[in-house]
Design an enzyme around this catalytic site. Sequence first.
Site, PDB file in Angstrom:
ATOM      1  N   ASP A  36      -5.608   5.306 -19.907  1.00 56.45           N
ATOM      2  CA  ASP A  36      -6.058   4.342 -20.596  1.00 56.45           C
ATOM      3  C   ASP A  36      -7.329   4.440 -21.154  1.00 56.45           C
ATOM      4  OD1 ASP A  36      -8.062   3.437 -18.673  1.00 56.45           O
ATOM      5  OD2 ASP A  36      -6.896   1.356 -18.515  1.00 56.45           O
TER       6      ASP A  36
ATOM      7  N   CYS B 260      -6.987   5.472 -14.878  1.00 54.82           N
ATOM      8  CA  CYS B 260      -7.457   4.202 -15.366  1.00 54.82           C
ATOM      9  C   CYS B 260      -8.859   3.921 -14.860  1.00 54.82           C
ATOM     10  CB  CYS B 260      -6.503   3.113 -15.326  1.00 54.82           C
ATOM     11  SG  CYS B 260      -6.116   2.292 -13.554  1.00 54.82           S
TER      12      CYS B 260
ATOM     13  N   THR C  68      -9.837   1.898 -12.018  1.00 57.50           N
ATOM     14  CA  THR C  68      -9.972   1.845 -10.737  1.00 57.50           C
ATOM     15  C   THR C  68      -8.573   2.739 -10.243  1.00 57.50           C
ATOM     16  OG1 THR C  68      -8.094   0.070 -10.745  1.00 57.50           O
ATOM     17  CG2 THR C  68     -10.623  -0.493 -10.489  1.00 57.50           C
TER      18      THR C  68
ATOM     19  N   HIS D 165       1.797  15.653   3.311  1.00 55.63           N
ATOM     20  CA  HIS D 165       2.729  14.836   4.286  1.00 55.63           C
ATOM     21  C   HIS D 165       3.597  13.884   3.196  1.00 55.63           C
ATOM     22  CE1 HIS D 165       0.074  14.219   8.025  1.00 55.63           C
ATOM     23  NE2 HIS D 165       0.605  15.698   7.618  1.00 55.63           N
TER      24      HIS D 165
ATOM     25  N   ARG E  90       9.071  16.910   9.683  1.00 53.30           N
ATOM     26  CA  ARG E  90       9.232  15.315   9.832  1.00 53.30           C
ATOM     27  C   ARG E  90       8.804  14.574   8.702  1.00 53.30           C
ATOM     28  NH1 ARG E  90       4.433  17.164  11.707  1.00 53.30           N
ATOM     29  NH2 ARG E  90       2.703  15.754  11.707  1.00 53.30           N
ATOM     30  N   HIS E  91       7.902  15.289   7.945  1.00 57.48           N
ATOM     31  CA  HIS E  91       7.730  14.520   6.586  1.00 57.48           C
ATOM     32  C   HIS E  91       8.814  14.376   5.582  1.00 57.48           C
ATOM     33  CE1 HIS E  91       3.614  14.334   8.336  1.00 57.48           C
ATOM     34  NE2 HIS E  91       3.583  15.574   8.400  1.00 57.48           N
TER      35      HIS E  91
HETATM   36  C1  RB5 Z   1      -9.189  -1.517 -18.178  1.00 54.54           C
HETATM   37  O1  RB5 Z   1     -10.455  -2.398 -18.136  1.00 54.54           O
HETATM   38  C2  RB5 Z   1      -8.940  -1.559 -16.519  1.00 54.54           C
HETATM   39  O2  RB5 Z   1      -8.514  -3.085 -16.055  1.00 54.54           O
HETATM   40  C3  RB5 Z   1      -7.908  -0.386 -16.092  1.00 54.54           C
HETATM   41  O3  RB5 Z   1      -8.476   0.874 -16.686  1.00 54.54           O
HETATM   42  C4  RB5 Z   1      -7.663  -0.298 -14.758  1.00 54.54           C
HETATM   43  O4  RB5 Z   1      -8.883  -0.291 -14.049  1.00 54.54           O
HETATM   44  C5  RB5 Z   1      -6.487  -1.316 -14.072  1.00 54.54           C
HETATM   45  O5  RB5 Z   1      -6.134  -1.222 -12.908  1.00 54.54           O
END
Ligand code: RB5
Length: 149
Positions: A8, A65, A67, A98, A132-133
């Site tokens: 994104d 993205c 996070t 794994h 095992r994995h």
């Molecule tokens: C976009 O602002 C943000 O929400 C997106 O990039 C992401 O972190 C969502 O999980």
Amino acid sequence: MKVAIGCDHAGVALKNEITPILKELAVDWEDVGTKTEESVDYPDFGEKVSELVSNGKMERGILICGTGIGMSIVANKFPGVRAALCSEAFSATMSRLHNDANLLVLPGRIIDGKTAAEIVKVWFTTPFEGGRHQRRLDKIKAIESRLCK
Ligand code: RB5
């Protein structure tokens, strides 16, 4: 190896930083977008990459993205996709050894280009250990089949 990459608006900068590494690793990638920092919805791009991995058109995927959390949620809904959100190289290595992760998720607002490059390098060069994995992955597959009935 054919790889789909998508992000994104919060992942565009990091995506541009890792494409030279993909080139270095001789990875054949296809960028499904987004390509600008204009705000978009991460599920739209998460779906594109995850679908390509799930239906076997692409062997692996990379999603970015802010996070990495939103993309991970989307990707792990697709049958056969094993998405790993990694902020450092150790997790990336383990996700291959794994978990046989076939989709790498990166947090564009958390890690820098140098860390992302380390992650990408180990993720593409570390094999799955099997043994095992594999048994554990078979159990995940069984859960998936039961839930997708
Ligand atoms: C976009 O602002 C943000 O929400 C997106 O990039 C992401 O972190 C969502 O999980």
